[in-house]
Design a protein around this motif. Structure first.
Motif, PDB file in Angstrom:
ATOM      1  N   ILE A 179       0.837  -1.202   0.000  1.00 47.83           N
ATOM      2  CA  ILE A 179       0.000   0.000   0.000  1.00 47.83           C
ATOM      3  C   ILE A 179       0.870   1.249   0.000  1.00 47.83           C
ATOM      4  O   ILE A 179       0.670   2.163  -0.809  1.00 47.83           O
ATOM      5  CB  ILE A 179      -0.963  -0.013   1.208  1.00 47.83           C
ATOM      6  N   VAL A 180       1.840   1.303   0.893  1.00 49.42           N
ATOM      7  CA  VAL A 180       2.714   2.485   0.973  1.00 49.42           C
ATOM      8  C   VAL A 180       3.527   2.624  -0.312  1.00 49.42           C
ATOM      9  O   VAL A 180       3.726   3.737  -0.812  1.00 49.42           O
ATOM     10  CB  VAL A 180       3.620   2.422   2.218  1.00 49.42           C
ATOM     11  N   GLU A 181       3.943   1.501  -0.874  1.00 45.33           N
ATOM     12  CA  GLU A 181       4.672   1.562  -2.149  1.00 45.33           C
ATOM     13  C   GLU A 181       3.820   2.234  -3.225  1.00 45.33           C
ATOM     14  O   GLU A 181       4.311   3.092  -3.972  1.00 45.33           O
ATOM     15  CB  GLU A 181       5.058   0.150  -2.583  1.00 45.33           C
ATOM     16  N   MET A 182       2.542   1.865  -3.311  1.00 47.44           N
ATOM     17  CA  MET A 182       1.662   2.487  -4.316  1.00 47.44           C
ATOM     18  C   MET A 182       1.415   3.955  -4.009  1.00 47.44           C
ATOM     19  O   MET A 182       1.394   4.785  -4.921  1.00 47.44           O
ATOM     20  CB  MET A 182       0.336   1.726  -4.409  1.00 47.44           C
ATOM     21  N   LEU A 183       1.231   4.299  -2.737  1.00 49.77           N
ATOM     22  CA  LEU A 183       0.994   5.693  -2.370  1.00 49.77           C
ATOM     23  C   LEU A 183       2.200   6.577  -2.718  1.00 49.77           C
ATOM     24  O   LEU A 183       2.033   7.746  -3.069  1.00 49.77           O
ATOM     25  CB  LEU A 183       0.681   5.811  -0.879  1.00 49.77           C
ATOM     26  N   ALA A 184       3.392   6.019  -2.631  1.00 47.60           N
ATOM     27  CA  ALA A 184       4.613   6.790  -2.905  1.00 47.60           C
ATOM     28  C   ALA A 184       4.970   6.837  -4.386  1.00 47.60           C
ATOM     29  O   ALA A 184       5.842   7.616  -4.784  1.00 47.60           O
ATOM     30  CB  ALA A 184       5.781   6.188  -2.120  1.00 47.60           C
ATOM     31  N   ASP A 185       4.286   6.046  -5.194  1.00 47.82           N
ATOM     32  CA  ASP A 185       4.675   5.881  -6.595  1.00 47.82           C
ATOM     33  C   ASP A 185       3.992   6.876  -7.531  1.00 47.82           C
ATOM     34  O   ASP A 185       3.328   6.499  -8.490  1.00 47.82           O
ATOM     35  CB  ASP A 185       4.384   4.451  -7.050  1.00 47.82           C
ATOM     36  N   ASP A 186       4.115   8.140  -7.232  1.00 46.30           N
ATOM     37  CA  ASP A 186       3.731   9.185  -8.181  1.00 46.30           C
ATOM     38  C   ASP A 186       4.413  10.485  -7.749  1.00 46.30           C
ATOM     39  O   ASP A 186       5.041  10.550  -6.692  1.00 46.30           O
ATOM     40  CB  ASP A 186       2.218   9.317  -8.342  1.00 46.30           C
ATOM     41  N   TYR A 215       8.522   5.453   1.634  1.00 44.14           N
ATOM     42  CA  TYR A 215       8.546   4.035   1.333  1.00 44.14           C
ATOM     43  C   TYR A 215       9.971   3.542   1.511  1.00 44.14           C
ATOM     44  O   TYR A 215      10.847   3.788   0.681  1.00 44.14           O
ATOM     45  CB  TYR A 215       8.046   3.732  -0.081  1.00 44.14           C
ATOM     46  N   GLU A 216      10.207   2.912   2.622  1.00 44.09           N
ATOM     47  CA  GLU A 216      11.520   2.352   2.947  1.00 44.09           C
ATOM     48  C   GLU A 216      11.291   1.106   3.777  1.00 44.09           C
ATOM     49  O   GLU A 216      10.217   0.894   4.328  1.00 44.09           O
ATOM     50  CB  GLU A 216      12.358   3.383   3.720  1.00 44.09           C
ATOM     51  N   LYS A 217      12.314   0.273   3.828  1.00 44.80           N
ATOM     52  CA  LYS A 217      12.206  -0.982   4.588  1.00 44.80           C
ATOM     53  C   LYS A 217      13.188  -0.965   5.744  1.00 44.80           C
ATOM     54  O   LYS A 217      14.366  -0.734   5.508  1.00 44.80           O
ATOM     55  CB  LYS A 217      12.440  -2.173   3.659  1.00 44.80           C
ATOM     56  N   PRO A 218      12.710  -1.179   6.939  1.00 41.75           N
ATOM     57  CA  PRO A 218      11.299  -1.361   7.285  1.00 41.75           C
ATOM     58  C   PRO A 218      10.543  -0.031   7.175  1.00 41.75           C
ATOM     59  O   PRO A 218      11.136   1.044   7.229  1.00 41.75           O
ATOM     60  CB  PRO A 218      11.343  -1.847   8.732  1.00 41.75           C
ATOM     61  N   LEU A 219       9.216  -0.150   7.043  1.00 44.13           N
ATOM     62  CA  LEU A 219       8.386   1.049   6.981  1.00 44.13           C
ATOM     63  C   LEU A 219       8.457   1.803   8.301  1.00 44.13           C
ATOM     64  O   LEU A 219       8.590   1.186   9.366  1.00 44.13           O
ATOM     65  CB  LEU A 219       6.919   0.669   6.732  1.00 44.13           C
ATOM     66  N   PRO A 220       8.355   3.122   8.256  1.00 40.96           N
ATOM     67  CA  PRO A 220       8.268   3.869   9.502  1.00 40.96           C
ATOM     68  C   PRO A 220       7.083   3.382  10.351  1.00 40.96           C
ATOM     69  O   PRO A 220       6.030   3.024   9.809  1.00 40.96           O
ATOM     70  CB  PRO A 220       8.057   5.316   9.034  1.00 40.96           C
ATOM     71  N   GLU A 221       7.239   3.366  11.636  1.00 40.46           N
ATOM     72  CA  GLU A 221       6.223   2.878  12.577  1.00 40.46           C
ATOM     73  C   GLU A 221       4.890   3.622  12.438  1.00 40.46           C
ATOM     74  O   GLU A 221       3.827   3.072  12.721  1.00 40.46           O
ATOM     75  CB  GLU A 221       6.746   3.014  14.013  1.00 40.46           C
ATOM     76  N   ILE A 227     -13.955   9.177   0.216  1.00 45.91           N
ATOM     77  CA  ILE A 227     -12.960   8.313  -0.413  1.00 45.91           C
ATOM     78  C   ILE A 227     -11.631   9.043  -0.406  1.00 45.91           C
ATOM     79  O   ILE A 227     -11.547  10.195  -0.834  1.00 45.91           O
ATOM     80  CB  ILE A 227     -13.362   7.975  -1.865  1.00 45.91           C
ATOM     81  N   GLU A 228     -10.593   8.377   0.069  1.00 45.91           N
ATOM     82  CA  GLU A 228      -9.257   8.973   0.154  1.00 45.91           C
ATOM     83  C   GLU A 228      -8.209   7.954  -0.290  1.00 45.91           C
ATOM     84  O   GLU A 228      -8.451   6.754  -0.282  1.00 45.91           O
ATOM     85  CB  GLU A 228      -8.930   9.377   1.605  1.00 45.91           C
ATOM     86  N   GLY A 229      -7.036   8.457  -0.623  1.00 50.05           N
ATOM     87  CA  GLY A 229      -5.882   7.596  -0.869  1.00 50.05           C
ATOM     88  C   GLY A 229      -6.083   6.567  -1.962  1.00 50.05           C
ATOM     89  O   GLY A 229      -5.631   5.427  -1.831  1.00 50.05           O
ATOM     90  N   VAL A 230      -6.742   6.954  -3.036  1.00 48.14           N
ATOM     91  CA  VAL A 230      -6.985   6.020  -4.139  1.00 48.14           C
ATOM     92  C   VAL A 230      -5.724   5.916  -4.988  1.00 48.14           C
ATOM     93  O   VAL A 230      -5.203   6.909  -5.474  1.00 48.14           O
ATOM     94  CB  VAL A 230      -8.159   6.498  -5.030  1.00 48.14           C
ATOM     95  N   ARG A 231      -5.241   4.701  -5.159  1.00 52.81           N
ATOM     96  CA  ARG A 231      -4.073   4.473  -6.018  1.00 52.81           C
ATOM     97  C   ARG A 231      -4.217   3.136  -6.714  1.00 52.81           C
ATOM     98  O   ARG A 231      -4.758   2.182  -6.154  1.00 52.81           O
ATOM     99  CB  ARG A 231      -2.775   4.406  -5.214  1.00 52.81           C
ATOM    100  N   THR A 232      -3.705   3.094  -7.924  1.00 50.22           N
ATOM    101  CA  THR A 232      -3.551   1.816  -8.609  1.00 50.22           C
ATOM    102  C   THR A 232      -2.074   1.637  -8.905  1.00 50.22           C
ATOM    103  O   THR A 232      -1.325   2.610  -9.033  1.00 50.22           O
ATOM    104  CB  THR A 232      -4.361   1.743  -9.922  1.00 50.22           C
ATOM    105  N   SER A 233      -1.676   0.411  -9.015  1.00 49.48           N
ATOM    106  CA  SER A 233      -0.296   0.083  -9.340  1.00 49.48           C
ATOM    107  C   SER A 233       0.064   0.725 -10.674  1.00 49.48           C
ATOM    108  O   SER A 233      -0.706   0.660 -11.634  1.00 49.48           O
ATOM    109  CB  SER A 233      -0.141  -1.432  -9.419  1.00 49.48           C
ATOM    110  N   SER A 234       1.232   1.349 -10.735  1.00 47.27           N
ATOM    111  CA  SER A 234       1.635   2.026 -11.978  1.00 47.27           C
ATOM    112  C   SER A 234       1.667   1.055 -13.157  1.00 47.27           C
ATOM    113  O   SER A 234       1.391   1.446 -14.285  1.00 47.27           O
ATOM    114  CB  SER A 234       2.989   2.722 -11.804  1.00 47.27           C
TER     115      SER A 234
END
Length: 153
Positions: free
Chosen positions: A18-25, A34-40, A88-95
């Motif tokens: 989810i965070v990966e998709m949110l960060a991908d634009d 978006y980093e591993k591990p994700l921030p708490e 509705i918030e945070g709508v993302r689709t995989s690039s």
């Protein structure tokens, strides 16, 4: 789409994707981490959303791959005779999957959930810089009836 799109509530296991998709634009890359591990902070937010009966973090999956996400918040109001709204918030689709109808299916799912919950209105916001998103939501029947305002804290 050759395979069936499945909608379900997100699990903690989905959080990384989810965070990966949110960060991908362009905009998301400036505000997400978006980093591993994700921030708490992401896990804390997920747990709060999952514990709230008026919030649904929904993922769309093709086979076992999460390809879309959105958050739906159900809010009671005193206005409109005590009616409920869905936001509705945070709508993302995989690039890699954009342009295949997943975004449309996500929004249609949210509208159906709003009807099931007895909402009289579905609302959303999108950044004015997201001109494609504005056109997308208009094509789905959303109308810019209000001027939204925000204050960063």
């Amino acid at each position: 789409m050759d395979t069936e799109l499945i909608f379900r509530l997100a699990t903690e296991h989905d959080l990384d994707r989810i965070v990966e998709m949110l960060a991908d634009d362009e905009l998301g890359s400036t505000r997400e981490r978006y980093e591993k591990p994700l921030p708490e902070s992401y896990l804390k937010a997920f747990k709060a959303i999952a514990a709230d009966a008026n919030n649904e973090l929904v993922v769309a999956s093709l086979e076992k791959e999460v390809v879309g996400v959105q958050q739906i918040t159900f809010t009671p109001y005193i206005t409109h005779q005590g009616g409920w709204r869905a936001t509705i918030e945070g709508v993302r689709t995989s690039s890699s999957e954009r342009g295949k109808g997943i975004g449309t299916a996500l929004i249609q799912f949210a509208i159906q959930r709003a009807k099931e919950r007895g909402c009289h209105l579905v609302q959303l916001t999108t950044d004015k810089k997201r001109e494609d998103a504005l056109r997308f939501y208009e094509q789905l029947g959303f109308i810019a009836t209000h001027e939204g305002m925000k204050m960063k804290l």
